[in-house]
Design an enzyme around this catalytic site. Sequence first.
Site, PDB file in Angstrom:
ATOM      1  N   GLU A  69      -0.796   4.606  -0.791  1.00  0.00           N
ATOM      2  CA  GLU A  69      -1.179   5.974  -1.005  1.00  0.00           C
ATOM      3  C   GLU A  69      -0.402   6.856  -0.682  1.00  0.00           C
ATOM      4  O   GLU A  69       0.069   6.867   0.681  1.00  0.00           O
ATOM      5  CB  GLU A  69      -2.566   5.985   0.117  1.00  0.00           C
ATOM      6  N   LYS A 121      -1.370  -0.326 -24.809  1.00  0.00           N
ATOM      7  CA  LYS A 121      -2.074   0.108 -26.267  1.00  0.00           C
ATOM      8  C   LYS A 121      -0.640  -0.051 -26.912  1.00  0.00           C
ATOM      9  O   LYS A 121       0.174  -0.735 -26.892  1.00  0.00           O
ATOM     10  CB  LYS A 121      -2.953   0.966 -26.368  1.00  0.00           C
ATOM     11  N   ASP A 133      -6.231  12.835 -25.193  1.00  0.00           N
ATOM     12  CA  ASP A 133      -5.972  10.796 -24.820  1.00  0.00           C
ATOM     13  C   ASP A 133      -5.614  10.362 -25.678  1.00  0.00           C
ATOM     14  O   ASP A 133      -6.226  10.317 -27.089  1.00  0.00           O
ATOM     15  CB  ASP A 133      -7.480  10.943 -24.784  1.00  0.00           C
ATOM     16  N   TYR A 146       0.360  -0.477  -0.109  1.00  0.00           N
ATOM     17  CA  TYR A 146      -0.261   0.335  -0.308  1.00  0.00           C
ATOM     18  C   TYR A 146       0.806   1.598  -0.003  1.00  0.00           C
ATOM     19  O   TYR A 146       1.931   1.849   0.828  1.00  0.00           O
ATOM     20  CB  TYR A 146      -0.884   0.053   1.365  1.00  0.00           C
ATOM     21  N   ARG A 192      -0.900  -2.969 -18.365  1.00  0.00           N
ATOM     22  CA  ARG A 192      -2.277  -1.972 -18.093  1.00  0.00           C
ATOM     23  C   ARG A 192      -2.319  -1.476 -17.301  1.00  0.00           C
ATOM     24  O   ARG A 192      -2.143  -1.507 -16.041  1.00  0.00           O
ATOM     25  CB  ARG A 192      -3.786  -3.249 -18.221  1.00  0.00           C
ATOM     26  N   THR A 219      -3.971   5.071 -21.792  1.00  0.00           N
ATOM     27  CA  THR A 219      -3.115   4.342 -20.810  1.00  0.00           C
ATOM     28  C   THR A 219      -1.617   3.777 -21.970  1.00  0.00           C
ATOM     29  O   THR A 219      -1.493   4.556 -22.123  1.00  0.00           O
ATOM     30  CB  THR A 219      -4.386   2.843 -21.765  1.00  0.00           C
TER      31      THR A 219
END
Length: 415
Positions: free
Chosen positions: A63, A237, A208, A61, A243, A234
């Site tokens: 954050e 691609k 984008d 974790y 991903r 992203t």
Amino acid sequence: MIQFETASRRTHTLAEADPEVAELVTEEDRRQRHGLQLIASENLVSAAVREAVGSVFTDKYAEGRPGRRYYSGCEFADQVEELAENRARELYATDYHVNVQPHSGTQANLAVYLATLEPGDKILAMDLAMGGHLSHGSPYNASGKLYEAHFYGVSRDTEQIDYDELARIAEEVQPKLIVSGASAYARFIDFARFAEIAKSVGALLHTDMAHIAGLIAAGEHPSPFGHADFVTTTTHKTLRGPRGGLLFCKQEYRKKVNSAVFPGMQGGPLMHQIAGKAVAFREAMTPAFRAYQQTVRKNAAVLAEGLSQRGFRIVGGGTDNHMVLVDMNGRTTGAEAEEALRQNHIYVNKNLIPFDQLPPSKTSGIRIGTPAMTSRGLTPDDFAEVAQLMADVLLGETTDGVARVEAICARLTTA
Ligand code: DSN
């Protein structure tokens, strides 16, 4: 049932620990190796990226931001995230601020909206039915529910973005934010022109670049950096990473963007994915990656040419990037074409074409992409053969499609 084992004390394989999941992984691996993966948004990661994604960072974790976390023990998470950030900026030769935490492209887009807009504010984006994306204001997505979305499309004649018409709509709508970028558009996008139009109406510009991020990194498509206030993508691609999402902004938006990602949009970052992104960005700075992107484009051009010679109409008149949009000309629907190809182990997706009369579940077209099969080693000569094979399947002129696919896959070094 095998007791819980950690990776470092592992004595059983996945197949022994969980045969059901292991079987599905094996089947998916077989499907990928023995088929032509031509879905424009898909690609294959390197073994190094996969190892990073499968690493112990999945357990951590973190954050917050590097050096300012809400958990202890983040010293290595900090370093890997900073490495990813520095590499992302170096890859695009930009001094923009970068946040590598978005879990996906949609999350990155929503973070831009959260950072810049109030509910009800106007955005202007490419219509989903003309090649845009759900997260660009679709009424089915939070972007269309929270904001007043207006759309531009392509011209009927050229099926390419009509920048004069875009300027006219922008003048009429007076949006606060203009979104440039598409998920089904095969021609170059003129980001400089977008910036001019945004400036003329006092709007912010968001690009984008999800589909073309790898091409841009390799100098194979004009860059939005220097033009757009925000750039999202992203990472999986054409960029060929794990991903995930990525968000750049001009330095003045740094604070707003960071807090829009966390705590605005997400909780803990996926540190294993961020480690994989760092590896992918390093790979993308190599001459081999630039050569790969050149081949991706050549392969798409050869595919478009081959299909066109067999009588298929190429939407937009051709391709400048990694994808080819094909109008089925009413011979079949896009959905039927997708299924006919799938039965022959060729994977594409049905896609709306501009001014489509059919619903998204049927469509009049298909979208084909070259990134994944170029990663597997297909050359322009191979793609000339793939075009003939696809045409034969789509026209019902072959009964041995599966064997022909198998023969292509068998000669690939990465098969
Ligand atoms: N819908 C994905 C694509 O295939 O383009 C992007 O989210």
